[in-house]
Design a protein around this motif. Structure first.
Motif, short mmCIF file in Angstrom:
data_model
loop_
_atom_site.label_atom_id
_atom_site.label_comp_id
_atom_site.label_asym_id
_atom_site.label_seq_id
_atom_site.Cartn_x
_atom_site.Cartn_y
_atom_site.Cartn_z
N LEU A 145 -8.89 21.17 10.04
CA LEU A 145 -9.45 22.48 10.38
C LEU A 145 -9.90 23.16 9.09
CD1 LEU A 145 -6.75 23.79 12.91
CD2 LEU A 145 -8.95 22.70 13.43
N PRO A 146 -11.02 23.86 9.12
CA PRO A 146 -11.49 24.52 7.89
C PRO A 146 -10.66 25.75 7.55
CG PRO A 146 -12.90 25.12 9.74
CD PRO A 146 -11.94 24.08 10.26
N ASP A 147 -10.47 25.99 6.26
CA ASP A 147 -9.78 27.20 5.82
C ASP A 147 -10.48 28.45 6.33
OD1 ASP A 147 -7.91 25.70 4.51
OD2 ASP A 147 -8.78 25.96 2.51
N ALA A 148 -11.78 28.31 6.62
CA ALA A 148 -12.57 29.44 7.08
C ALA A 148 -12.00 30.09 8.33
CB ALA A 148 -14.01 29.01 7.34
N LEU A 149 -11.24 29.35 9.14
CA LEU A 149 -10.67 29.93 10.34
C LEU A 149 -9.72 31.08 10.01
CD1 LEU A 149 -9.85 26.96 12.77
CD2 LEU A 149 -11.73 28.59 12.88
N GLY A 150 -9.16 31.05 8.83
CA GLY A 150 -8.25 32.11 8.41
C GLY A 150 -8.94 33.45 8.25
N ALA A 151 -10.27 33.45 8.23
CA ALA A 151 -11.03 34.70 8.09
C ALA A 151 -11.40 35.29 9.45
CB ALA A 151 -12.29 34.45 7.28
N CYS A 152 -11.09 34.58 10.54
CA CYS A 152 -11.37 35.10 11.88
C CYS A 152 -10.27 36.10 12.25
CB CYS A 152 -11.44 33.96 12.89
SG CYS A 152 -12.77 32.78 12.58
N SER A 153 -10.37 37.27 11.69
CA SER A 153 -9.26 38.23 11.69
C SER A 153 -8.84 38.75 13.05
CB SER A 153 -9.63 39.42 10.79
OG SER A 153 -10.87 39.99 11.17
N SER A 154 -9.65 38.57 14.09
CA SER A 154 -9.29 39.04 15.43
C SER A 154 -8.69 37.94 16.31
CB SER A 154 -10.51 39.63 16.14
OG SER A 154 -11.01 40.77 15.47
N LEU A 155 -8.59 36.73 15.77
CA LEU A 155 -8.17 35.59 16.58
C LEU A 155 -6.76 35.77 17.12
CD1 LEU A 155 -9.53 32.93 17.42
CD2 LEU A 155 -8.31 31.81 15.56
N GLN A 156 -6.61 35.60 18.44
CA GLN A 156 -5.32 35.74 19.11
C GLN A 156 -4.83 34.44 19.73
OE1 GLN A 156 -5.27 39.02 21.90
NE2 GLN A 156 -6.48 40.33 20.55
N GLU A 157 -5.77 33.60 20.17
CA GLU A 157 -5.39 32.33 20.80
C GLU A 157 -6.21 31.20 20.21
OE1 GLU A 157 -5.37 32.37 25.05
OE2 GLU A 157 -4.56 34.40 25.17
N LEU A 158 -5.52 30.16 19.74
CA LEU A 158 -6.18 29.01 19.13
C LEU A 158 -5.58 27.74 19.74
CD1 LEU A 158 -7.99 27.66 17.00
CD2 LEU A 158 -6.11 27.94 15.35
N ASP A 159 -6.45 26.91 20.31
CA ASP A 159 -6.00 25.66 20.93
C ASP A 159 -6.69 24.50 20.22
OD1 ASP A 159 -5.24 23.51 22.51
OD2 ASP A 159 -5.48 24.60 24.39
N VAL A 160 -5.91 23.71 19.50
CA VAL A 160 -6.44 22.53 18.78
C VAL A 160 -5.75 21.26 19.28
CG1 VAL A 160 -7.06 23.88 16.75
CG2 VAL A 160 -4.78 22.86 16.88
N SER A 161 -5.23 21.29 20.48
CA SER A 161 -4.51 20.15 21.04
C SER A 161 -5.42 18.94 21.21
CB SER A 161 -3.93 20.52 22.41
OG SER A 161 -3.08 21.63 22.33
N ASN A 162 -4.79 17.77 21.25
CA ASN A 162 -5.50 16.51 21.53
C ASN A 162 -6.66 16.27 20.57
OD1 ASN A 162 -4.27 15.43 24.21
ND2 ASN A 162 -4.60 17.61 24.59
N ASN A 163 -6.34 16.33 19.29
CA ASN A 163 -7.27 15.97 18.24
C ASN A 163 -6.61 14.93 17.33
OD1 ASN A 163 -9.98 17.54 18.14
ND2 ASN A 163 -8.50 19.09 18.80
N GLN A 164 -7.06 14.83 16.10
CA GLN A 164 -6.50 13.86 15.15
C GLN A 164 -6.03 14.56 13.88
OE1 GLN A 164 -9.59 10.83 14.66
NE2 GLN A 164 -10.04 10.90 16.85
N LEU A 165 -5.44 15.72 14.06
CA LEU A 165 -5.00 16.54 12.93
C LEU A 165 -3.68 16.03 12.36
CD1 LEU A 165 -5.68 20.07 14.50
CD2 LEU A 165 -7.15 18.81 12.93
N SER A 166 -3.63 15.92 11.06
CA SER A 166 -2.38 15.54 10.39
C SER A 166 -1.69 16.75 9.78
CB SER A 166 -2.66 14.50 9.30
OG SER A 166 -3.58 15.01 8.34
N SER A 167 -2.39 17.89 9.74
CA SER A 167 -1.81 19.10 9.17
C SER A 167 -2.54 20.32 9.70
CB SER A 167 -1.91 19.07 7.63
OG SER A 167 -3.28 19.06 7.23
N LEU A 168 -1.96 21.48 9.46
CA LEU A 168 -2.57 22.76 9.77
C LEU A 168 -2.79 23.49 8.45
CD1 LEU A 168 -0.32 23.82 12.79
CD2 LEU A 168 -2.69 23.02 12.90
N PRO A 169 -3.94 24.12 8.24
CA PRO A 169 -4.21 24.77 6.96
C PRO A 169 -3.34 26.02 6.75
CG PRO A 169 -5.99 25.23 8.50
CD PRO A 169 -5.10 24.23 9.16
#
Length: 268
Positions: free
Chosen positions: A150-174
């Motif tokens: 996931l891009p670090d840029a998501l950290g700038a989405c200051s209003s974000l309340q719900e994030l669903d990243v299920s069923n991907n190939q992520l080895s970490s969260l930023p």
């Protein structure tokens, strides 16, 4: 007065679209945005073309929809989006789930009023950094894709309340997600996540639901993460409110978002 009975079905439908601002063409075998919409594009606030056969959108297809607030293109065959998507300045809800998208245009970052972005069940391998400009974004669903990071840029989405990243190939969260002070729900089931950055639990002060089922992270590892105690208090507080409202948790009890090994029953 005109004689409405003399109008064709097509004309009556066209007049209704213009009067209500709602165009619903679901499940109709539509292959492209109807050309007769262009004449009333400036009046359309909702355009629902879900479950059709649209495989391509030309740059001009989205031009003129200056008041469009809700665009639903779920269940089509789109492989990409035109850059003109960025011109939909009033757009608040964009549903693109169940398509064949492999990438997203940077112009998505121009959607300053976008609150909901649904991208589940596509073929995305990365998200554009331009999403950092979507300051109004509250819900982002990218589950069921091919994301490896996931891009670090998501950290700038200051209003974000719900994030669903299920069923991907992520080895970490930023760690940058720790900037999301309004984030309440983070679904990350079925990935390869072995640890959660302390910045996330410490910085996401509203987080009450973190789901990590089907990941290699263990309960002990999560519980030793800085900020876990405060997060766990919020999580339990959420369930206390549910129980106080008279709801039942079911036989599974309180779900803590992790896979725990059950003890074998003791022999009699």
């Amino acid at each position: 007065m005109g004689n409405c009975f003399g109008k064709s079905t097509t004309q009556r439908r066209h007049d209704n679209w213009k009067a209500t601002g709602i165009v619903a063409l679901r499940d109709g075998g539509v292959r492209s945005i109807p050309s007769n919409l262009l004449a009333i594009a400036g009046s359309v606030r909702t355009l629902d073309l879900s479950n059709n056969s649209i495989s391509d959108l030309a740059q001009e297809d989205l031009q003129g929809f200056s008041q469009l607030q809700r665009l639903v293109l779920a269940g089509n065959r789109l492989g990409q989006l035109p850059r003109s998507i960025g011109a939909l300045s009033q757009l608040k809800h964009l549903a693109l789930d169940a398509n064949k998208l492999t990438q997203l245009p940077a112009e998505l970052g121009q959607l300053q009023k976008l609150e909901v972005l649904l991208l589940q069940s596509n073929q995305l391998t990365l998200l554009p950094g331009a999403l950092e400009s979507c300051k109004a974004l509250k819900t982002l669903n990218v589950s069921g894709n091919r994301l490896t990071a996931l891009p670090d840029a998501l950290g700038a989405c200051s209003s974000l309340q719900e994030l669903d990243v299920s069923n991907n190939q992520l080895s970490s969260l930023p760690a940058a997600l720790g900037s999301l002070s309004k984030l309440k729900v983070l679904q990350a089931d079925t990935n390869s996540i072995a640890a959660v950055p302390g910045q996330l639990l410490q910085g996401c002060s509203a987080l009450h639901t973190l789901s990590l089922h089907s990941n290699p992270i263990t309960p002990a590892e999560l519980e030793s993460t800085p900020g876990y105690t405060e997060y766990d208090a919020r999580r339990r507080g959420k369930y206390d409110k549910v129980l106080a409202g008279g709801a039942l948790l079911g036989s599974a009890g309180l779900d803590d978002g992790l896979d725990r090994l059950l003890k074998a029953p003791s022999p009699n």
